[in-house]
Scaffold this motif. Structure first.
Motif, PDB file in Angstrom:
ATOM      1  N   LEU A 145       0.843  -1.196   0.000  1.00  0.00           N
ATOM      2  CA  LEU A 145       0.000   0.000   0.000  1.00  0.00           C
ATOM      3  C   LEU A 145       0.877   1.245   0.000  1.00  0.00           C
ATOM      4  CD1 LEU A 145      -3.258   0.286   2.032  1.00  0.00           C
ATOM      5  CD2 LEU A 145      -1.766   2.242   1.807  1.00  0.00           C
ATOM      6  N   LYS A 146       0.694   2.100  -0.981  1.00  0.00           N
ATOM      7  CA  LYS A 146       1.498   3.311  -1.126  1.00  0.00           C
ATOM      8  C   LYS A 146       0.724   4.519  -0.601  1.00  0.00           C
ATOM      9  CE  LYS A 146       4.459   0.765  -3.321  1.00  0.00           C
ATOM     10  NZ  LYS A 146       5.669   0.284  -2.611  1.00  0.00           N
ATOM     11  N   GLY A 147       1.401   5.373   0.138  1.00  0.00           N
ATOM     12  CA  GLY A 147       0.749   6.570   0.653  1.00  0.00           C
ATOM     13  C   GLY A 147      -0.022   6.267   1.927  1.00  0.00           C
ATOM     14  N   ARG A 148      -0.732   7.262   2.399  1.00  0.00           N
ATOM     15  CA  ARG A 148      -1.452   7.138   3.663  1.00  0.00           C
ATOM     16  C   ARG A 148      -2.755   6.360   3.462  1.00  0.00           C
ATOM     17  NH1 ARG A 148      -5.172  10.617   6.084  1.00  0.00           N
ATOM     18  NH2 ARG A 148      -4.780  12.167   4.459  1.00  0.00           N
ATOM     19  N   PRO A 149      -2.982   5.301   4.258  1.00  0.00           N
ATOM     20  CA  PRO A 149      -4.242   4.557   4.127  1.00  0.00           C
ATOM     21  C   PRO A 149      -5.388   5.289   4.807  1.00  0.00           C
ATOM     22  CG  PRO A 149      -2.925   3.619   5.883  1.00  0.00           C
ATOM     23  CD  PRO A 149      -2.094   4.732   5.272  1.00  0.00           C
ATOM     24  N   TRP A 150      -6.587   4.908   4.457  1.00  0.00           N
ATOM     25  CA  TRP A 150      -7.798   5.427   5.081  1.00  0.00           C
ATOM     26  C   TRP A 150      -7.825   6.957   5.084  1.00  0.00           C
ATOM     27  CZ3 TRP A 150     -11.871   2.351   6.240  1.00  0.00           C
ATOM     28  CH2 TRP A 150     -11.639   0.976   6.302  1.00  0.00           C
ATOM     29  N   GLN A 151      -7.636   7.530   3.909  1.00  0.00           N
ATOM     30  CA  GLN A 151      -7.704   8.984   3.760  1.00  0.00           C
ATOM     31  C   GLN A 151      -9.179   9.389   3.665  1.00  0.00           C
ATOM     32  OE1 GLN A 151      -5.237  10.262   0.453  1.00  0.00           O
ATOM     33  NE2 GLN A 151      -3.741   8.654   0.886  1.00  0.00           N
ATOM     34  N   ILE A 152      -9.649  10.133   4.656  1.00  0.00           N
ATOM     35  CA  ILE A 152     -11.061  10.489   4.746  1.00  0.00           C
ATOM     36  C   ILE A 152     -11.239  11.958   4.396  1.00  0.00           C
ATOM     37  CG2 ILE A 152     -13.061  10.633   6.287  1.00  0.00           C
ATOM     38  CD1 ILE A 152     -11.805   8.359   7.911  1.00  0.00           C
ATOM     39  N   SER A 153     -12.166  12.235   3.500  1.00  0.00           N
ATOM     40  CA  SER A 153     -12.425  13.617   3.089  1.00  0.00           C
ATOM     41  C   SER A 153     -13.919  13.793   2.865  1.00  0.00           C
ATOM     42  CB  SER A 153     -11.658  13.952   1.807  1.00  0.00           C
ATOM     43  OG  SER A 153     -12.066  13.105   0.742  1.00  0.00           O
ATOM     44  N   GLY A 154     -14.300  15.048   2.649  1.00  0.00           N
ATOM     45  CA  GLY A 154     -15.714  15.343   2.405  1.00  0.00           C
ATOM     46  C   GLY A 154     -16.351  15.994   3.604  1.00  0.00           C
ATOM     47  N   ALA A 155     -17.632  15.747   3.779  1.00  0.00           N
ATOM     48  CA  ALA A 155     -18.409  16.400   4.833  1.00  0.00           C
ATOM     49  C   ALA A 155     -17.955  15.923   6.210  1.00  0.00           C
ATOM     50  CB  ALA A 155     -19.892  16.107   4.635  1.00  0.00           C
ATOM     51  N   ARG A 156     -18.242  16.748   7.230  1.00  0.00           N
ATOM     52  CA  ARG A 156     -17.935  16.343   8.601  1.00  0.00           C
ATOM     53  C   ARG A 156     -18.887  15.258   9.087  1.00  0.00           C
ATOM     54  NH1 ARG A 156     -13.063  17.365   9.044  1.00  0.00           N
ATOM     55  NH2 ARG A 156     -13.226  17.007  11.296  1.00  0.00           N
ATOM     56  N   SER A 157     -20.050  15.147   8.464  1.00  0.00           N
ATOM     57  CA  SER A 157     -20.982  14.069   8.793  1.00  0.00           C
ATOM     58  C   SER A 157     -21.857  13.798   7.579  1.00  0.00           C
ATOM     59  CB  SER A 157     -21.846  14.430  10.007  1.00  0.00           C
ATOM     60  OG  SER A 157     -22.726  15.493   9.704  1.00  0.00           O
TER      61      SER A 157
END
Length: 430
Positions: A145-157
């Motif tokens: 796995l390259k780069g940071r896993p589980w990258q979360i973006s978008g709305a706060r909820s």
């Protein structure tokens, strides 16, 4: 610990919470029923009973007299891992492994403490040492796995309506920017796709292992890396994912779901399965408890995706149970012996078989999680334990006594929230 209201990212706060818990490790343990000066005679028995705070105190008393007690270090680390107290888990599991290099369970648990924090590279060398095919396969995927896993973006909820409530809740989500597809929600799930969905998303197998037998046939589980998984207004990128050819129950319209997801996704958020309102709510920031809360119970995470809490059968005192929301047409799983012990009604006239084990319909006059009480709940009681039996079947696997599994039908009048920072399970009613 009070939760901040300043929008702190959920994963960052989870890591800070683990550090703070470690800093307070020498303080009296919350929930302990023992006075500070008392040294339990048998912390292993306390651990088996699910009295984790008392057990931890007992193990710390052992370390006072014998600082090189590998078993005490291993158990303190395991108790800390169950409660997502990561720094304490890392300290004691590392010490246990140093004192007993052949302690495979502690090695796997130390790896899991890194996986839960998305520090996958730190888990890889540990997973390669356990000799377990599953760990070897996941270690191989994590290493690629390259780069940071589980990258979360978008709305706060985001609040996503249920597409179905039965056979279990399902919602729409998107794989790699594709069209919306249906996914079952299952707290015993990870992120698991159908082979068709994996192929459509362009996934390739990076590792695989045999994950048991279904209908006499071995199940080969394939692992890969998913670029994007979008749920409502939130996107998650760079995620390990698995798929296999086990057929899931069809959706009510006869079509097949693209997969299922559960706790490994849920613990990245403050997650609410709102059965009563028929929606999934994911929040990236803490929230205050709702006013209509019926129960606020301790939450533990066993393995990588098995939530545990305390529940009652009949009017007996609470004991350890699992929470697997994926039980179709059932609110409870237990054994015949436990059902008889707690006064549940077992229908011996209509047995079924599951993987060669007899399963009997059972009816509970009353079961509860805190003040969330259901009556005349139907479920299943197995004649003997075997693989794939939720709840009591996992007592040997986890090392503590489980009397039941609370599942789908129990939760229908409620909204249940899983807080993996505060380690609380909350149940509310409209």
């Amino acid at each position: 610990m009070s939760l901040p209201e300043n929008g702190l990212d959920r994963r960052a706060f989870l890591q800070r919470a683990g550090t703070a818990a470690a800093a307070g490790a020498a303080l009296p343990l919350l929930g302990s029923t023992l006075p500070a000066y008392a040294a339990p005679a048998d912390p292993d028995q306390l651990f088996w009973q699910g009295r984790f705070a008392d057990a931890e105190w007992g193990y710390r008393c052992l370390l006072r007299d014998d600082p090189d007690n590998a078993h005490a270090h291993a158990r303190i680390g395991y108790i800390a891992l169950l409660a997502n107290r990561f720094r304490t888990a890392e300290t004691h599991l590392s010490e246990a492994i140093s004192l007993a290099p052949g302690d495979i369970a502690s090695t796997q648990r130390l790896a899991e403490s890194f996986v839960r924090r998305d520090q996958l590279a730190r888990a890889v060398p540990l997973m390669r040492r356990t000799g377990r095919p599953r760990d070897t396969a996941f270690g191989e995927v994590y290493s690629q796995l390259k780069g940071r896993p589980w990258q979360i973006s978008g709305a706060r909820s985001t609040r996503v309506p249920f597409h179905t409530l039965d056979p279990v809740p399902s919602v729409e989500a998107r794989l790699n920017g594709g069209r919306p597809e249906k996914f079952y929600l299952d707290t015993y799930g990870t992120l698991d796709l159908s082979p068709e969905a994996a192929e459509k998303a362009g996934l390739r197998t990076l590792a695989s292992w045999e994950g048991g037998v279904v209908d006499g046939q071995p199940v080969v589980i394939h692992l890969g890396i998913l670029a994007s998984f979008r749920i409502g207004d939130i996107e998650i990128r760079n995620i390990p994912v698995q798929w296999n050819n086990v057929q899931r129950p069809p959706l009510p319209d006869g079509s097949q779901a693209a997969g299922a997801f559960g706790t490994t996704v849920f613990y990245h958020f403050l997650t609410t399965m709102d059965y009563a309102g028929q929606a999934l709510l994911l929040r990236r920031t803490p929230a205050r408890p709702p006013r209509n809360e019926l129960a606020r119970l301790p939450l533990w995470l066993a393995g990588d995706h098995f939530p545990c809490t305390v529940g009652s059968l009949g009017r007996h005192k609470p004991k350890m149970v699992t929470v697997d929301t994926g039980g179709i047409a059932s609110g409870l799983d237990t054994t015949v012996a436990i059902a008889e012990q707690y006064g549940l009604t077992v229908d011996y006239a209509h047995p079924r078989e599951r993987n060669g084990i007899k399963v009997y319909p059972v009816t509970a006059d009353r079961i509860s999680l805190g003040n969330a009480v259901r009556r005349n709940i139907r479920g299943n009681a197995v004649e003997k334990l075997g693989p794939g039996i939720p709840g009591p079947g996992q007592s040997a696997q986890f090392g503590f006594d489980l009397i039941a599994n609370f599942t789908h039908e129990f939760f229908k009048p409620y909204a249940v929230t899983f807080d993996y920072v505060g380690m609380k399970l909350s149940i509310t009613q409209r």
